[in-house]
Design an enzyme around this catalytic site. Structure first.
Site: not given
Length: 321
Positions: A62-63, A72, A81, A154, A184, A239, A244
């Site tokens: 995100h930075d 920031s 921010e 996003p 993720h 997992s 992985d």
């Protein structure tokens, strides 16, 4: 052995490509223990709460997507921010502050908060049984942090075309998009961000047809229609604590939790990358993701960096000097 040698050469080429701005081992003379201190700090927090790894990885992401990788997102303040809607769930600030306080005591005014973020993201992946890599350092901290500039982050609701545009605006291609979303595999999200897919996807009470219907039942148990929207659910059902390729297998099999993740399987270009990672030969394809993820992270962590006399080296990560 050949795969490992190839991986090293590819990562070396990428590092050399950003050497004009950043460099590996930037603090080797000015603060030799910098990377060790960041590592030990991340490890101490990780040992208490392994989910912090995903938080630190997301914090760095995100930075970089707003103002570049300049720390920031760490600034506090009502208009900063950090308080933009997409950033309200960010975690890991205390880890960065902890590392910074130790570094200021040892090497005052030397190590930037932006570099601490980049190093902490790498260490988080490594501690989660993922790959490690040499992080090019030398970033300086930005002097601007505005919530109004976070609109390009996003979103879980973004269609592929919008995801592609947001990544392309930062110099990242389709392959980078899929590879970075692979983070993720250790991530979590709130029920609030996907519950609509379970109960009212078409405004007629139906579930999202792209979700494996057996998985819909499992998700409904985790996130009842009138339950707590802030309840956290793992983005990789198989997992969640291990870095992985099972996340990609889930997307391939209709078990992606966020709509934006599942949409990767519905686009020809991105689905090819998902399939390559998911595959059928777990070991070899796991190695391939291990090769690609460091490359993508080095590329992302070089977005619009501030170096030399630009910006500043903050004394406290949450405040401008």
């Amino acid at each position: 052995m050949e795969a490992i040698r190839f991986a090293f050469l590819v990562i070396l080429v990428v590092i050399l490509g950003v050497e004009g701005q950043l460099g590996s081992g930037f603090y080797s003379s000015s603060c030799p223990r910098a990377e060790d201190i960041v590592r030990s700090t991340v490890e101490a927090h990780f040992n208490r709460d392994p989910t912090i790894a995903a938080g630190l990885l997301r914090l760095h992401f995100h930075d970089c997507f707003v103002q570049g990788c300049d720390g920031s997102v760490l600034i506090t303040g009502s208009s900063a921010e950090r308080n933009a809607q997409p950033n309200l769930g960010l975690r890991g600030f205390e880890v960065i502050d902890d590392a910074k306080s130790q570094l200021e005591a040892l090497c005052p005014g030397v190590v930037s908060c932006a570099d601490i973020l980049a190093l902490a993201a790498r260490d988080s992946v490594d501690l989660s049984d993922g790959p490690s890599w040499s992080v090019p350092t030398g970033r300086r901290d930005g002097r601007v942090s505005l919530s109004s500039q976070a609109s390009n982050l996003p979103s879980p609701l973004d269609p592929i075309a919008v995801q592609r545009q947001k990544f392309a605006a930062k110099g990242l291609d389709d392959h980078d998009l899929v590879t970075l979303v692979g983070a993720h595999t250790i991530g979590q999200t709130n029920c609030l961000f996907f519950r609509y897919r379970l109960y009212n996807f078409t405004s007629t009470g139906n579930s999202d047809p792209t979700i494996n219907q057996a998985f819909v039942s499992q998700l409904k148990q985790l996130c009842p229609i009138d339950g707590d929207g802030s309840k956290r659910v793992a983005l990789d059902k198989d997992s969640q604590m291990k870095f992985d390729v099972s996340f990609f297998k889930n997307v391939r099999d209709g078990n992606g939790i966020l709509e934006s993740d599942q949409r990767l399987w519905g686009d020809a270009a991105t689905s090819d990358v998902v399939q390559n990672y998911a595959g059928s030969i777990r070991g070899l394809l796991g190695i391939r993701f291990d090769i690609d993820f460091p490359k993508a992270m080095i590329k992302m962590s070089s977005i619009e960096v501030k170096t030399d006399t630009e910006g500043e080296i903050r004394k406290v990560c949450s405040n401008f000097n």
